[in-house]
Design an enzyme around this catalytic site. Sequence first.
Site, mmCIF file in Angstrom:
data_model
loop_
_atom_site.group_PDB
_atom_site.id
_atom_site.type_symbol
_atom_site.label_atom_id
_atom_site.label_comp_id
_atom_site.label_asym_id
_atom_site.label_seq_id
_atom_site.Cartn_x
_atom_site.Cartn_y
_atom_site.Cartn_z
ATOM 1 N N ARG A 51 23.547 58.658 67.048
ATOM 2 C CA ARG A 51 22.938 57.573 67.812
ATOM 3 C C ARG A 51 21.666 57.143 67.094
ATOM 4 N NH1 ARG A 51 18.817 59.819 68.378
ATOM 5 N NH2 ARG A 51 17.922 57.898 69.196
ATOM 6 N N GLY A 52 21.068 56.035 67.595
ATOM 7 C CA GLY A 52 19.925 55.452 66.895
ATOM 8 C C GLY A 52 20.475 54.389 65.947
ATOM 9 N N ALA A 53 19.874 53.179 66.011
ATOM 10 C CA ALA A 53 20.476 52.032 65.332
ATOM 11 C C ALA A 53 20.772 52.257 63.842
ATOM 12 C CB ALA A 53 19.592 50.805 65.546
ATOM 13 N N ARG A 94 29.791 50.501 69.766
ATOM 14 C CA ARG A 94 28.626 50.227 70.631
ATOM 15 C C ARG A 94 28.164 48.792 70.341
ATOM 16 N NH1 ARG A 94 23.995 54.698 71.117
ATOM 17 N NH2 ARG A 94 23.586 53.556 73.054
ATOM 18 N N GLN A 196 16.514 61.247 75.329
ATOM 19 C CA GLN A 196 16.323 61.290 73.873
ATOM 20 C C GLN A 196 14.952 61.859 73.510
ATOM 21 O OE1 GLN A 196 17.735 58.717 75.468
ATOM 22 N NE2 GLN A 196 19.279 57.708 74.224
ATOM 23 N N ASP A 237 16.711 48.257 68.361
ATOM 24 C CA ASP A 237 18.167 48.187 68.135
ATOM 25 C C ASP A 237 18.585 46.825 67.617
ATOM 26 O OD1 ASP A 237 17.832 50.493 70.154
ATOM 27 O OD2 ASP A 237 19.816 50.707 69.232
ATOM 28 N N ASN A 247 15.412 47.345 72.683
ATOM 29 C CA ASN A 247 15.248 48.775 72.386
ATOM 30 C C ASN A 247 15.571 49.553 73.660
ATOM 31 O OD1 ASN A 247 14.507 50.910 70.535
ATOM 32 N ND2 ASN A 247 12.677 51.200 71.775
HETATM 33 O O1 MRU Z 1 21.058 54.881 72.871
HETATM 34 P P1 MRU Z 1 20.393 55.323 71.600
HETATM 35 O O2 MRU Z 1 19.886 56.719 71.639
HETATM 36 O O3 MRU Z 1 21.249 55.032 70.386
HETATM 37 O O4 MRU Z 1 19.111 54.369 71.500
HETATM 38 C C1 MRU Z 1 18.237 54.516 70.416
HETATM 39 C C2 MRU Z 1 17.062 53.627 70.487
HETATM 40 O O5 MRU Z 1 16.907 52.848 71.402
HETATM 41 C C3 MRU Z 1 16.104 53.663 69.330
HETATM 42 O O6 MRU Z 1 14.808 53.375 69.751
HETATM 43 C C4 MRU Z 1 16.533 52.615 68.298
HETATM 44 O O7 MRU Z 1 17.892 52.734 67.990
HETATM 45 C C5 MRU Z 1 15.746 52.729 67.051
HETATM 46 S S1 MRU Z 1 16.132 54.208 66.157
HETATM 47 C C6 MRU Z 1 15.246 54.200 64.723
#
Ligand code: MRU
Length: 344
Positions: A51-53, A94, A196, A237, A247
Site C-alpha cells: 500500500r502507499g501510492a 485500487r 497505518q 495519492d 490523501n
Molecule cells: O490506503 P493507503 O495506506 O494505501 O493510503 C496511503 C496514503 O494515503 C499515503 O499518504 C499516500 O499513499 C502517500 S505514500 C508515500
Amino acid sequence: MSLTVDTVRPLQWGDDGLRVLDQRKLPASLVYENCQTAGEVAEAIRSMRVRGAPAIGIAAAYGVVLAARERHAQDPASWRELIEGDLECLAGSRPTAVNLFWALERMRKVILTATEEPVGQLLAEAIAIHEADISSNRHMGGLGAAYLEGAQGILTHCNTGSLATGGYGTALGVIRTAYRQAAKSIYATETRPWAQGARLTVWELNQDRIPATLIADSAATLLMKAGRVQWVIVGADRIAANGDTANKIGTYALAVAARHHGVRFMVVAPMSTIDWNTAHGDDIEIEERDSKELLADSFLTQSSVITAWNPVFDVTPAELIDVIVTEKGTVEKPNPAAMQQLIH
Ligand code: MRU
C-alpha cells in the site's frame, strides 16, 4: 553527511518473483509473500499487503514483468494482446493512487516498443521506476527539510515512509532528513480505521531508531493548540493540476485545523503522483472500502441495521496547502499556474 538509516523495504524482486512485505501483519510479524503472477500482485494491492501510492505503482510495474513472462512463454506471437487482460486486472486493483496508472502507462510504452527479449526490457523499466522512486525521495527529503529550520515539532498522518514507497519515504523522508539535521519531536496520528500510523509509521521509525510519539487522530487539534507542532507533513495519492491533494482520510481535517492554528501544511509527493489530466480535486475518484474495516464484529450479522461509510481518502483544497514538494522542485501556495512551473 551520511543519510539516516533506512532499513525497511516493502518490495523485493528476485528470480522467483516479487516478494511483498505483508503490511496487514505488521507490526506483529514480518512476513514476505511471493507473487508470481500479475493477478497475485493485483490481489496484494487490493488487499493492502502492499500500500502507499508509490509502492502500489512499483508493485504494478513488476506485475507487468510477471505478466509478460507468462504471456510471452504462452505465445511469443500474440503476447501483446494476451497481456492486455493483465494490465486491466492491475489497473482495477485500487482507484485513487494515480501512481498505479502512471506506472502501467510507462510499462505499456515498453510493451509497444520492445523487440527481442521483452521480459528483460520490461524488468529494466520496472527496476528503473523502483530506483528512481528511492532517489526522488532522498532528494525531496532535502528540499522539504529546508522549510523546517527552527521547527520543534512535526505531525504526520498515515504511513508515507519506506513501507509506502520504494524506500526512504515522501513525507516521512522529509522527516528523516530533518531529524538528521536537528532533533525534532515527531508526532504520528493513529490513522483510523486501518491504523497505518499506529501499526506502520511508528514501527518503521522504531526500526530506524527515530523517536516518535503516537497520538489518537482526535488529539491532533489539541496538539496544534498547545503549540507543540509547527508543521503538518503528509504524502499524497493524487494531486490535481491545480494542487488539490487526495490523501488518506483525515488529511483534510488536519489541513483545516492547521490553518486555524497557524500551523503550516506541507505535501510531499513525486511527480508520478501529479495527475495533469485532472483539473480539480472534485474529479478525483475516492475509494470506498468494505464497511467491515470499520464496523465492530458484533454489527456484522444479518440482523444488524447498522452499516458504515468507509471512504479511505479525502481531498485537501490547494488553498490550505503551504507548499508541495516534488523531486522537480517545490510549489508554494499551489494554484494551476504555479503547478505548471514544475514542467516548464
Ligand atoms: O490506503 P493507503 O495506506 O494505501 O493510503 C496511503 C496514503 O494515503 C499515503 O499518504 C499516500 O499513499 C502517500 S505514500 C508515500
